[in-house]
Design a protein around this motif. Structure first.
Motif, PDB file in Angstrom:
ATOM      1  N   PRO A   7       0.829  -1.201   0.000  1.00  0.00           N
ATOM      2  CA  PRO A   7       0.000   0.000   0.000  1.00  0.00           C
ATOM      3  C   PRO A   7       0.866   1.255   0.000  1.00  0.00           C
ATOM      4  O   PRO A   7       2.040   1.222   0.393  1.00  0.00           O
ATOM      5  N   THR A   8       0.274   2.364  -0.449  1.00  0.00           N
ATOM      6  CA  THR A   8       0.974   3.645  -0.450  1.00  0.00           C
ATOM      7  C   THR A   8       0.430   4.509   0.678  1.00  0.00           C
ATOM      8  O   THR A   8      -0.778   4.762   0.742  1.00  0.00           O
ATOM      9  N   LEU A   9       1.306   4.943   1.561  1.00  0.00           N
ATOM     10  CA  LEU A   9       0.935   5.771   2.705  1.00  0.00           C
ATOM     11  C   LEU A   9       1.640   7.115   2.596  1.00  0.00           C
ATOM     12  O   LEU A   9       2.844   7.172   2.321  1.00  0.00           O
ATOM     13  N   VAL A  10       0.903   8.190   2.788  1.00  0.00           N
ATOM     14  CA  VAL A  10       1.485   9.531   2.881  1.00  0.00           C
ATOM     15  C   VAL A  10       1.501   9.910   4.348  1.00  0.00           C
ATOM     16  O   VAL A  10       0.450   9.935   5.007  1.00  0.00           O
ATOM     17  N   ASP A 137      -3.268   5.281  -0.471  1.00  0.00           N
ATOM     18  CA  ASP A 137      -4.322   4.578   0.267  1.00  0.00           C
ATOM     19  C   ASP A 137      -4.723   5.320   1.538  1.00  0.00           C
ATOM     20  O   ASP A 137      -5.904   5.375   1.883  1.00  0.00           O
ATOM     21  N   TYR A 138      -3.743   5.872   2.244  1.00  0.00           N
ATOM     22  CA  TYR A 138      -4.007   6.562   3.514  1.00  0.00           C
ATOM     23  C   TYR A 138      -3.099   7.774   3.664  1.00  0.00           C
ATOM     24  O   TYR A 138      -1.924   7.737   3.270  1.00  0.00           O
ATOM     25  N   LEU A 139      -3.656   8.824   4.264  1.00  0.00           N
ATOM     26  CA  LEU A 139      -2.872   9.899   4.843  1.00  0.00           C
ATOM     27  C   LEU A 139      -2.785   9.617   6.334  1.00  0.00           C
ATOM     28  O   LEU A 139      -3.803   9.388   6.992  1.00  0.00           O
ATOM     29  N   VAL A 140      -1.570   9.623   6.865  1.00  0.00           N
ATOM     30  CA  VAL A 140      -1.339   9.409   8.294  1.00  0.00           C
ATOM     31  C   VAL A 140      -0.742  10.688   8.857  1.00  0.00           C
ATOM     32  O   VAL A 140       0.284  11.175   8.360  1.00  0.00           O
ATOM     33  N   THR A 141      -1.370  11.238   9.882  1.00  0.00           N
ATOM     34  CA  THR A 141      -0.849  12.486  10.438  1.00  0.00           C
ATOM     35  C   THR A 141      -1.103  12.563  11.930  1.00  0.00           C
ATOM     36  O   THR A 141      -1.876  11.788  12.499  1.00  0.00           O
ATOM     37  N   VAL A 263      -1.986   0.763  10.240  1.00  0.00           N
ATOM     38  CA  VAL A 263      -2.477   1.372   9.006  1.00  0.00           C
ATOM     39  C   VAL A 263      -2.049   0.575   7.781  1.00  0.00           C
ATOM     40  O   VAL A 263      -2.800   0.473   6.807  1.00  0.00           O
ATOM     41  N   VAL A 264      -0.858  -0.028   7.808  1.00  0.00           N
ATOM     42  CA  VAL A 264      -0.454  -0.871   6.680  1.00  0.00           C
ATOM     43  C   VAL A 264      -1.391  -2.069   6.570  1.00  0.00           C
ATOM     44  O   VAL A 264      -1.826  -2.440   5.469  1.00  0.00           O
ATOM     45  N   ALA A 265      -1.726  -2.675   7.706  1.00  0.00           N
ATOM     46  CA  ALA A 265      -2.640  -3.825   7.692  1.00  0.00           C
ATOM     47  C   ALA A 265      -4.027  -3.416   7.205  1.00  0.00           C
ATOM     48  O   ALA A 265      -4.653  -4.137   6.420  1.00  0.00           O
ATOM     49  N   LEU A 266      -4.524  -2.265   7.650  1.00  0.00           N
ATOM     50  CA  LEU A 266      -5.829  -1.784   7.184  1.00  0.00           C
ATOM     51  C   LEU A 266      -5.799  -1.536   5.680  1.00  0.00           C
ATOM     52  O   LEU A 266      -6.739  -1.890   4.962  1.00  0.00           O
ATOM     53  N   ALA A 267      -4.714  -0.932   5.202  1.00  0.00           N
ATOM     54  CA  ALA A 267      -4.605  -0.630   3.775  1.00  0.00           C
ATOM     55  C   ALA A 267      -4.517  -1.905   2.941  1.00  0.00           C
ATOM     56  O   ALA A 267      -4.898  -1.912   1.766  1.00  0.00           O
ATOM     57  N   ARG A 268      -4.030  -2.981   3.528  1.00  0.00           N
ATOM     58  CA  ARG A 268      -3.971  -4.269   2.822  1.00  0.00           C
ATOM     59  C   ARG A 268      -5.319  -4.990   2.829  1.00  0.00           C
ATOM     60  O   ARG A 268      -5.467  -6.027   2.190  1.00  0.00           O
ATOM     61  N   GLY A 269      -6.289  -4.465   3.582  1.00  0.00           N
ATOM     62  CA  GLY A 269      -7.619  -5.047   3.595  1.00  0.00           C
ATOM     63  C   GLY A 269      -7.946  -5.905   4.802  1.00  0.00           C
ATOM     64  O   GLY A 269      -9.006  -6.527   4.852  1.00  0.00           O
ATOM     65  N   LEU A 270      -7.072  -5.949   5.810  1.00  0.00           N
ATOM     66  CA  LEU A 270      -7.384  -6.704   7.021  1.00  0.00           C
ATOM     67  C   LEU A 270      -8.474  -6.000   7.807  1.00  0.00           C
ATOM     68  O   LEU A 270      -8.604  -4.777   7.762  1.00  0.00           O
ATOM     69  N   GLY A 271      -9.246  -6.766   8.563  1.00  0.00           N
ATOM     70  CA  GLY A 271     -10.250  -6.185   9.439  1.00  0.00           C
ATOM     71  C   GLY A 271      -9.594  -5.456  10.596  1.00  0.00           C
ATOM     72  O   GLY A 271      -8.417  -5.671  10.910  1.00  0.00           O
TER      73      GLY A 271
END
Length: 315
Positions: A7-10, A137-141, A263-271
């Motif tokens: 996944p791509t995270l900013v 996939d996500y912005l993390v801040t 967040v990486v796990a969420l972006a990969r589609g895990l619950g």
């Protein structure tokens, strides 16, 4: 549906050089105490979360600011070693790189004072924000960057179709219209108690606080409870994930490590419960090591620890 595609995270946040002072205990007011050692190590919530995402297999674009000094160059080189995209890393011509004074007690407890430096001058126009958010996939801040910029970045992420995870630390008042823009809110028990206006000392109290925050429009709420674990609160289910019992060396960056793995796990589609379990395991490994970014584990290390995980409990 889960995916093996990275996944791509900013990540928008602070970069600090941590000055780590190891002491037997915190001195009382007016007391002089002999310390063990003083060392310098890369840190800052933005940097820590970016490294945590990268070591869990994410492709990370970092939005941050350093000074034109040796500390800034050392931070840049450390981030490059983790493969983090630094195309949007700014260099301040006047302000020094941010610093954090970390007093670490023998018990593993820490006390931190942050000097923002260049972090306080971080700024982007809408066009500069739109480019790294495209396809992410996500912005993390967090809140170690100027709040107007955080709000601007959240709005830009929504326009780009990018989900938003906010870790509201250090705490400050937030506008009412921000909460519904958040897909994921990650905060500790102190922050949850402050924002929800109720005590948070047990999983049951964390559940009540999480529901109060969920009612503001946030997609999901996760409240970390230190050595006890984490409570995940969603409209369809609420779960308590106990932590592993480990020998604590240093709690610095434990929350950032949890956030990155989550967040990486969420972006990969895990619950959410499964993603939280990964975050808890990553944080458990982190606290057994010294330093901030130096203590953050890889995805292989977290995978090896997962079979030892205690079962989650429905609340």
């Amino acid at each position: 549906m889960t995916t093996n595609t990275p996944p791509t995270l900013v990540v928008l946040g602070s970069l600090n050089m941590d000055l780590l002072l190891r002491v037997p205990r915190a001195p009382a007011g007016g007391e002089t105490l002999l310390g063990h050692s003083l060392s310098q190590t890369p840190g800052g919530k933005g940097g820590n979360q970016a490294v945590a995402c990268a070591r869990q297999g994410g492709h990370v674009r970092l939005l941050a600011r350093i000074g034109r000094d040796a500390e800034g160059q050392a931070l840049r080189e450390a981030l490059q070693r983790d493969g983090i995209d630094l195309a949007a890393l700014q260099q301040d011509p006047q302000q020094p790189t941010g610093k954090a004074l970390v007093m670490l007690e023998d018990s593993g407890q820490n006390r931190i004072v942050v000097l923002p430096g260049a972090n306080a001058e971080l700024a982007f126009d809408d066009e500069a924000l739109a480019a790294p958010l495209q396809g992410a996939d996500y912005l993390v801040t967090q809140l170690e960057s100027p709040l107007p910029l955080v709000l601007q970045a959240v709005a830009a992420a929504r326009r780009a179709g990018c989900k938003v995870l906010l870790n509201p630390s250090p705490m400050q008042p937030l506008p009412d219209d921000l909460w519904p823009q958040l897909d994921t809110l990650v905060l500790n028990e102190i922050e949850a108690a402050d924002y929800a206006g109720m005590p948070v000392t047990t999983p049951e109290e964390a559940l009540a606080a999480g529901r109060a925050l969920l009612a503001r429009g946030t997609g999901r709420v996760l409240i970390t409870l230190g050595a006890r674990g984490v409570v995940t609160v969603e409209r369809e289910a609420c779960v308590f994930q106990p932590a592993l019992k480990v020998a604590v060396v240093d709690t610095t960056a434990a929350g950032d490590t949890f956030t990155g793995a989550l967040v990486v796990a969420l972006a990969r589609g895990l619950g959410t419960p499964e993603a939280a379990a990964r975050g808890v395991r990553a944080a458990a490994l982190c606290v057994t090591r010294l330093g901030a970014q130096a203590s953050i584990p890889t995805t292989e290390e977290v995978e090896a620890l997962l079979p030892a995980a205690p079962a989650a409990l429905n609340l």
